[in-house]
Design a protein around this motif. Structure first.
Motif, mmCIF file in Angstrom:
data_model
loop_
_atom_site.group_PDB
_atom_site.id
_atom_site.type_symbol
_atom_site.label_atom_id
_atom_site.label_comp_id
_atom_site.label_asym_id
_atom_site.label_seq_id
_atom_site.Cartn_x
_atom_site.Cartn_y
_atom_site.Cartn_z
ATOM 1 N N ASN A 19 0.808 -1.203 0.000
ATOM 2 C CA ASN A 19 0.000 0.000 0.000
ATOM 3 C C ASN A 19 0.853 1.270 0.000
ATOM 4 O O ASN A 19 0.710 2.128 -0.860
ATOM 5 C CB ASN A 19 -0.926 0.015 1.222
ATOM 6 C CG ASN A 19 -1.812 1.228 1.279
ATOM 7 O OD1 ASN A 19 -2.687 1.401 0.431
ATOM 8 N ND2 ASN A 19 -1.597 2.099 2.264
ATOM 9 N N PHE A 22 2.566 2.915 -3.116
ATOM 10 C CA PHE A 22 1.776 3.682 -4.074
ATOM 11 C C PHE A 22 1.656 5.142 -3.636
ATOM 12 O O PHE A 22 1.600 6.050 -4.467
ATOM 13 C CB PHE A 22 0.404 3.046 -4.258
ATOM 14 C CG PHE A 22 0.473 1.604 -4.691
ATOM 15 C CD1 PHE A 22 1.157 1.255 -5.840
ATOM 16 C CD2 PHE A 22 -0.101 0.597 -3.935
ATOM 17 C CE1 PHE A 22 1.255 -0.071 -6.248
ATOM 18 C CE2 PHE A 22 -0.009 -0.724 -4.319
ATOM 19 C CZ PHE A 22 0.675 -1.071 -5.473
ATOM 20 N N THR A 26 3.073 8.319 -5.813
ATOM 21 C CA THR A 26 2.223 9.479 -6.094
ATOM 22 C C THR A 26 2.845 10.749 -5.554
ATOM 23 O O THR A 26 2.766 11.810 -6.187
ATOM 24 C CB THR A 26 0.827 9.262 -5.497
ATOM 25 O OG1 THR A 26 0.247 8.086 -6.060
ATOM 26 C CG2 THR A 26 -0.080 10.447 -5.791
ATOM 27 N N GLN A 94 -7.109 8.968 -8.423
ATOM 28 C CA GLN A 94 -8.011 7.994 -9.049
ATOM 29 C C GLN A 94 -7.257 6.729 -9.465
ATOM 30 O O GLN A 94 -7.781 5.621 -9.354
ATOM 31 C CB GLN A 94 -8.705 8.640 -10.249
ATOM 32 C CG GLN A 94 -9.699 9.727 -9.855
ATOM 33 C CD GLN A 94 -10.243 10.488 -11.039
ATOM 34 O OE1 GLN A 94 -9.622 10.537 -12.100
ATOM 35 N NE2 GLN A 94 -11.403 11.109 -10.875
ATOM 36 N N GLU A 95 -6.028 6.897 -9.926
ATOM 37 C CA GLU A 95 -5.209 5.739 -10.285
ATOM 38 C C GLU A 95 -4.907 4.892 -9.051
ATOM 39 O O GLU A 95 -4.914 3.655 -9.106
ATOM 40 C CB GLU A 95 -3.904 6.201 -10.936
ATOM 41 C CG GLU A 95 -4.080 6.764 -12.331
ATOM 42 C CD GLU A 95 -2.777 7.294 -12.897
ATOM 43 O OE1 GLU A 95 -1.702 6.965 -12.340
ATOM 44 O OE2 GLU A 95 -2.825 8.052 -13.883
ATOM 45 N N MET A 96 -4.640 5.542 -7.927
ATOM 46 C CA MET A 96 -4.389 4.812 -6.687
ATOM 47 C C MET A 96 -5.608 4.001 -6.273
ATOM 48 O O MET A 96 -5.501 2.845 -5.859
ATOM 49 C CB MET A 96 -4.007 5.781 -5.569
ATOM 50 C CG MET A 96 -2.662 6.454 -5.736
ATOM 51 S SD MET A 96 -2.333 7.659 -4.425
ATOM 52 C CE MET A 96 -2.050 6.578 -3.013
ATOM 53 N N ALA A 98 -7.827 2.787 -8.140
ATOM 54 C CA ALA A 98 -8.119 1.722 -9.100
ATOM 55 C C ALA A 98 -7.009 0.684 -9.186
ATOM 56 O O ALA A 98 -7.135 -0.298 -9.921
ATOM 57 C CB ALA A 98 -8.353 2.328 -10.486
ATOM 58 N N HIS A 99 -5.941 0.874 -8.428
ATOM 59 C CA HIS A 99 -4.788 -0.013 -8.565
ATOM 60 C C HIS A 99 -5.118 -1.414 -8.056
ATOM 61 O O HIS A 99 -5.720 -1.583 -6.999
ATOM 62 C CB HIS A 99 -3.595 0.546 -7.779
ATOM 63 C CG HIS A 99 -2.284 0.010 -8.243
ATOM 64 N ND1 HIS A 99 -1.838 -1.257 -7.918
ATOM 65 C CD2 HIS A 99 -1.326 0.548 -9.036
ATOM 66 C CE1 HIS A 99 -0.657 -1.455 -8.472
ATOM 67 N NE2 HIS A 99 -0.321 -0.379 -9.154
ATOM 68 N N PRO A 100 -4.720 -2.447 -8.793
ATOM 69 C CA PRO A 100 -5.000 -3.824 -8.343
ATOM 70 C C PRO A 100 -4.237 -4.169 -7.071
ATOM 71 O O PRO A 100 -3.178 -3.607 -6.793
ATOM 72 C CB PRO A 100 -4.522 -4.682 -9.529
ATOM 73 C CG PRO A 100 -3.554 -3.815 -10.269
ATOM 74 C CD PRO A 100 -4.044 -2.417 -10.100
ATOM 75 N N ASP A 102 -1.898 -6.187 -4.618
ATOM 76 C CA ASP A 102 -0.677 -6.987 -4.741
ATOM 77 C C ASP A 102 -0.351 -7.558 -3.352
ATOM 78 O O ASP A 102 0.151 -6.844 -2.482
ATOM 79 C CB ASP A 102 0.465 -6.106 -5.253
ATOM 80 C CG ASP A 102 1.751 -6.877 -5.504
ATOM 81 O OD1 ASP A 102 1.706 -8.122 -5.454
ATOM 82 O OD2 ASP A 102 2.790 -6.230 -5.730
ATOM 83 N N ASP A 130 -12.937 2.178 0.138
ATOM 84 C CA ASP A 130 -11.659 1.723 -0.400
ATOM 85 C C ASP A 130 -11.169 0.464 0.304
ATOM 86 O O ASP A 130 -10.675 -0.471 -0.332
ATOM 87 C CB ASP A 130 -10.618 2.836 -0.275
ATOM 88 C CG ASP A 130 -9.332 2.516 -1.030
ATOM 89 O OD1 ASP A 130 -9.417 1.912 -2.116
ATOM 90 O OD2 ASP A 130 -8.243 2.864 -0.529
ATOM 91 N N LYS A 134 -10.525 -3.202 -1.449
ATOM 92 C CA LYS A 134 -9.244 -3.903 -1.422
ATOM 93 C C LYS A 134 -9.396 -5.308 -0.846
ATOM 94 O O LYS A 134 -8.801 -6.264 -1.364
ATOM 95 C CB LYS A 134 -8.222 -3.098 -0.627
ATOM 96 C CG LYS A 134 -7.729 -1.869 -1.377
ATOM 97 C CD LYS A 134 -6.571 -1.178 -0.692
ATOM 98 C CE LYS A 134 -7.001 -0.353 0.480
ATOM 99 N NZ LYS A 134 -5.909 0.511 0.989
#
Length: 235
Positions: A19, A22, A26, A94-96, A98-100, A102, A130, A134
């Motif tokens: 987590n 990311f 950013t 928004q990218e964070m 939507a991140h898959p 891991d 969120d 996850k």
């Protein structure tokens, strides 16, 4: 007289899955966007101050982080921040979101070894939507007996959770990567606190370890938790 640990609380972010990295990526992007307005270290200090200031209003998580970046950008530029920079900050958030997911190494095998023998609970804080996303995407949901998403991890919240899902803090253990949120308040509630360092730690989660406390332990990875539990229960 041996101690039987009946309830296991596990943190989610940077304990079950990656987590913080990311957030670091950013923040690097944020630094580049504002390179013409502030030096890297000064910008990092201002952003951290904004995050600390805004936790009570926004809580923990990506959305609060994005709002703190926007606030910092406005302050650093004296309200002259270009609109496209604000747009890119929002896009990064928004990218964070939507991140898959891991998973960290060994997590699934560790949970398989622990389930059935202990009551497993995810205890995490942050944005409700969120955190639910996850956990659902992680594929780990069925391994847990309960999920608790709290606004803050305190001795009181741990005592409530361990009373609700077990026999109280005395037979409970909390494991996670945050000394300030996962370890210290769980110990203060009367349970065990196990520190599982991740390597990347948010400055606001740092605290001094209670190295001399009898209910404190540190392990290198979550995979070592079954062995530690066996030791606790044998002594």
């Amino acid at each position: 007289m041996t101690m039987r640990i009946k309830t296991l609380g596990l943190d989610a972010d940077d304990t079950l899955w990656h987590n913080e990295r990311f957030f670091h990526l950013t923040q690097e992007r944020f630094t580049e966007l504002l390179a013409d307005f502030a030096e890297r270290d000064h910008l990092a200090e201002r952003l951290l101050a904004a995050e600390r200031r805004n936790i009570r209003q926004y809580g923990y998580g990506i959305k609060g982080f994005v709002l703190s970046m926007i606030e910092t950008a406005v302050e650093i530029t004296e309200s002259r921040v270009p609109g496209h920079v604000i747009g890119q900050i929002i896009a990064a958030g928004q990218e964070m979101l939507a991140h898959p997911i891991d998973l960290l190494p060994g997590v699934e095998d560790t949970l398989e070894a622990l389930r059935g023998r202990h009551r497993l609970i995810v205890i995490t804080k942050g944005d409700l939507l969120d955190q639910e996303r996850k956990l659902a995407q992680s594929g780990l949901g069925e391994m847990f007996d309960a999920v608790e998403i709290v606004s803050e991890k305190t001795p009181t919240s741990y005592a409530r959770i361990f009373d609700k899902h077990g026999e109280g803090p005395a037979t409970a253990l909390m494991a996670g990567n945050s000394m300030a949120s996962d370890v210290l308040p769980a110990i203060h509630a009367g349970g065990w606190g196990v520190f599982v360092p991740h390597g990347q730690e948010w400055a606001l989660e740092k605290a001094e370890p209670p190295v001399d406390h009898p209910r404190y332990r540190q392990i290198s990875t979550l995979s070592s938790l079954p062995e530690l539990l066996a030791w606790i229960e044998a002594h």
